[in-house]
Design an enzyme around this catalytic site. Structure first.
Site, mmCIF file in Angstrom:
data_model
loop_
_atom_site.group_PDB
_atom_site.id
_atom_site.type_symbol
_atom_site.label_atom_id
_atom_site.label_comp_id
_atom_site.label_asym_id
_atom_site.label_seq_id
_atom_site.Cartn_x
_atom_site.Cartn_y
_atom_site.Cartn_z
ATOM 1 N N LYS A 39 71.132 59.377 34.246
ATOM 2 C CA LYS A 39 70.976 60.003 35.467
ATOM 3 C C LYS A 39 70.083 61.395 34.986
ATOM 4 O O LYS A 39 69.020 60.834 34.054
ATOM 5 C CB LYS A 39 71.953 61.323 34.688
ATOM 6 C CG LYS A 39 72.223 62.513 33.286
ATOM 7 C CD LYS A 39 73.628 63.102 32.800
ATOM 8 C CE LYS A 39 72.703 63.531 31.972
ATOM 9 N NZ LYS A 39 74.498 64.059 30.993
ATOM 10 N N ARG A 133 83.567 72.451 29.621
ATOM 11 C CA ARG A 133 82.760 72.194 31.429
ATOM 12 C C ARG A 133 83.767 71.285 32.056
ATOM 13 O O ARG A 133 84.373 71.428 32.919
ATOM 14 C CB ARG A 133 81.342 71.843 30.568
ATOM 15 C CG ARG A 133 80.297 72.468 31.440
ATOM 16 C CD ARG A 133 78.494 71.038 30.889
ATOM 17 N NE ARG A 133 79.060 70.439 30.505
ATOM 18 C CZ ARG A 133 77.992 69.170 30.300
ATOM 19 N NH1 ARG A 133 76.491 69.383 29.877
ATOM 20 N NH2 ARG A 133 77.774 68.198 29.732
ATOM 21 N N TYR A 249 43.845 82.677 41.242
ATOM 22 C CA TYR A 249 45.149 83.826 41.447
ATOM 23 C C TYR A 249 44.661 84.528 40.035
ATOM 24 O O TYR A 249 45.041 84.808 39.371
ATOM 25 C CB TYR A 249 46.036 83.275 41.733
ATOM 26 C CG TYR A 249 46.504 82.627 42.869
ATOM 27 C CD1 TYR A 249 45.782 83.008 44.027
ATOM 28 C CD2 TYR A 249 46.618 81.448 42.806
ATOM 29 C CE1 TYR A 249 46.490 82.386 44.936
ATOM 30 C CE2 TYR A 249 47.105 80.574 43.682
ATOM 31 C CZ TYR A 249 46.885 80.236 45.066
ATOM 32 O OH TYR A 249 46.656 79.618 45.910
ATOM 33 N N MET A 297 50.330 76.182 42.295
ATOM 34 C CA MET A 297 51.117 74.816 42.744
ATOM 35 C C MET A 297 50.612 74.230 42.602
ATOM 36 O O MET A 297 51.531 72.818 42.510
ATOM 37 C CB MET A 297 51.757 75.307 43.900
ATOM 38 C CG MET A 297 52.684 74.068 44.388
ATOM 39 S SD MET A 297 52.902 74.890 46.450
ATOM 40 C CE MET A 297 53.301 76.015 46.233
HETATM 41 C C1 LIG Z 1 73.846 63.897 29.443
HETATM 42 C C2 LIG Z 1 75.487 63.817 28.501
HETATM 43 C C3 LIG Z 1 74.372 62.807 27.865
HETATM 44 C C4 LIG Z 1 73.121 62.310 27.209
HETATM 45 O O1 LIG Z 1 73.145 63.982 26.187
HETATM 46 P P1 LIG Z 1 71.937 63.651 25.472
HETATM 47 O O2 LIG Z 1 71.902 64.849 25.077
HETATM 48 O O3 LIG Z 1 70.510 63.813 26.547
HETATM 49 O O4 LIG Z 1 71.475 62.709 24.614
HETATM 50 C C5 LIG Z 1 76.178 62.045 26.795
HETATM 51 N N1 LIG Z 1 76.962 62.833 27.482
HETATM 52 C C6 LIG Z 1 77.598 63.634 28.433
HETATM 53 C C7 LIG Z 1 79.009 63.583 29.090
HETATM 54 C C8 LIG Z 1 76.392 63.622 29.289
HETATM 55 O O5 LIG Z 1 76.287 64.874 30.085
#
Ligand SMILES: *Cc1c(COP(=O)(O)O)cnc(C)c1O
Length: 346
Positions: A39, A133, A249, A297
């Site tokens: 992701k 969550r 800056y 930046m």
């Molecule tokens: C992001 C995520 C992972 C991976 O987690 P890491 O701590 O980066 O290894 C695994 N499971 C879920 C549900 C996640 O959201």
């Protein structure tokens, strides 16, 4: 149109180290297989770069968060290797899942109903064991609609696996309790840190993200995990500061001697945030090149005294040893990876 020239920012990643990290995590996962969280554009490294390397290494389950992240992953692996953690929010999401063969991770009774009403099919199911969550509360798993699902992976997510917290054992025990309550092909609990907690947490499938990319969330993984990324930026201009000259800056640095200074093509818009100024230096190999003044930046200014041969067009290293950079900057290892900006050539 003429091709774009290469940018003055590059994000090298060591494909061998990435593959080795996946293999190490797969091995430490014991009889469980390791998947891969890709992701947020492969944690900032670029999904198009990391997915084929991980697939070649042996990963067969890939996790993204958003539906928008699916197309990049599908360029490299088949749809039934991919799960979308946020699940379907709309009928369009569900239709997209069916059309691509990607599995939604269902996180609520509302998502369960949407998935069934729009036609059902293979899915994953997230149960909440304490992170509060995403995920169905344990008490909802007995609902009749849940029994109608075709669940490939029943999963939960650990809240505190990077700490020696009592919450880990609590979540493990809740997950064991629900495992029998839902018909599923396989069970999955651990992220990277969870893998470090040992085989009891591994079940059938682990879901490492951070550690694939060189992050070390628990000391148990330190030996096995190698650094993966090496960001570099080019020097745009070299200038000679005289005693009394100030830099950048708000003139936060004033030279007390003559200094050969380099203006480097990286700034906070590239993810080199001002909180990193506490670390004080870029590097050229082993040589430290102190930052002078504020991070802008698009630029930083560095002291080239220790590397007098460097000139405009030469590359300098942005320190990215993740645990150390996190300690020094107050950013998490996750943030350090995912803030890397679009202007890097990946
Ligand atoms: C992001 C995520 C992972 C991976 O987690 P890491 O701590 O980066 O290894 C695994 N499971 C879920 C549900 C996640 O959201």
């Amino acid at each position: 149109m003429i091709d774009l020239p290469p940018p003055a920012l590059r994000l090298r990643f060591d494909a061998q180290a990435l593959a080795d990290n996946w293999r190490a995590l797969d091995r430490i996962s014991g009889r469980a297989a390791a998947g891969a969280a890709v992701k947020a554009d492969g944690y900032g490294l670029g999904a198009s770069g990391v997915v084929p390397v991980l697939a070649d290494a042996g990963a067969r389950t890939f996790f993204v968060a958003h539906w928008s992240e699916v197309p990049d992953v599908l360029k490299h692996v088949p749809g039934d290797w991919v799960s979308v953690l946020h699940g379907p929010l709309t009928a369009a999401d569900a239709a997209f899942a069916r059309a691509t063969g990607v599995r939604p991770v269902l996180n609520s009774l509302q998502q369960v109903a949407l998935w069934l009403e729009t036609g059902g099919g293979p899915c994953d199911l997230m149960v909440d064991t304490g992170i509060n969550r995403l995920g169905l509360p344990v008490g909802e798993l007995g609902e009749p609609q849940v029994a109608r699902l075709n669940v490939r992976t029943l999963m939960s997510h650990l809240a505190s696996a990077d700490e020696d917290s009592a919450q880990n054992a609590v979540q493990l025990s809740r997950f064991r309790d629900v495992a029998g309550a839902v018909q599923a092909e396989r069970l999955s609990l651990s992220n990277s840190a969870g893998i470090g907690l040992g085989e009891a947490y591994a079940f059938d499938l682990t879901r490492p993200g951070l550690a694939l990319y060189g992050g070390i969330p628990r000391a148990e993984l330190a030996e096995a995990i190698r650094p993966v990324i090496a960001p570099q930026a080019a020097i745009l201009q070299v200038r000679e500061l005289k005693p009394g000259d100030s830099v950048g800056y708000n003139a936060r640095f004033t030279a007390d001697r003559s200094i050969r200074a380099g203006v480097v093509s990286i700034g906070y818009a590239d993810g080199f945030l001002r909180s990193r100024a506490a670390e004080l230096a870029l590097r050229h190999g082993d040589v430290a090149l102190p930052l002078l003044g504020k991070i802008s930046m698009d630029m930083v200014v560095i002291d080239l005294t220790a590397a007098p041969g460097l000139q405009a067009g030469d590359w300098v290293d942005i320190p990215y040893a993740l645990p150390a950079a996190a300690d020094a900057s107050g950013l998490s290892q996750y943030e350090l990876l995912t803030v890397l900006g679009k202007r890097f050539r990946r």
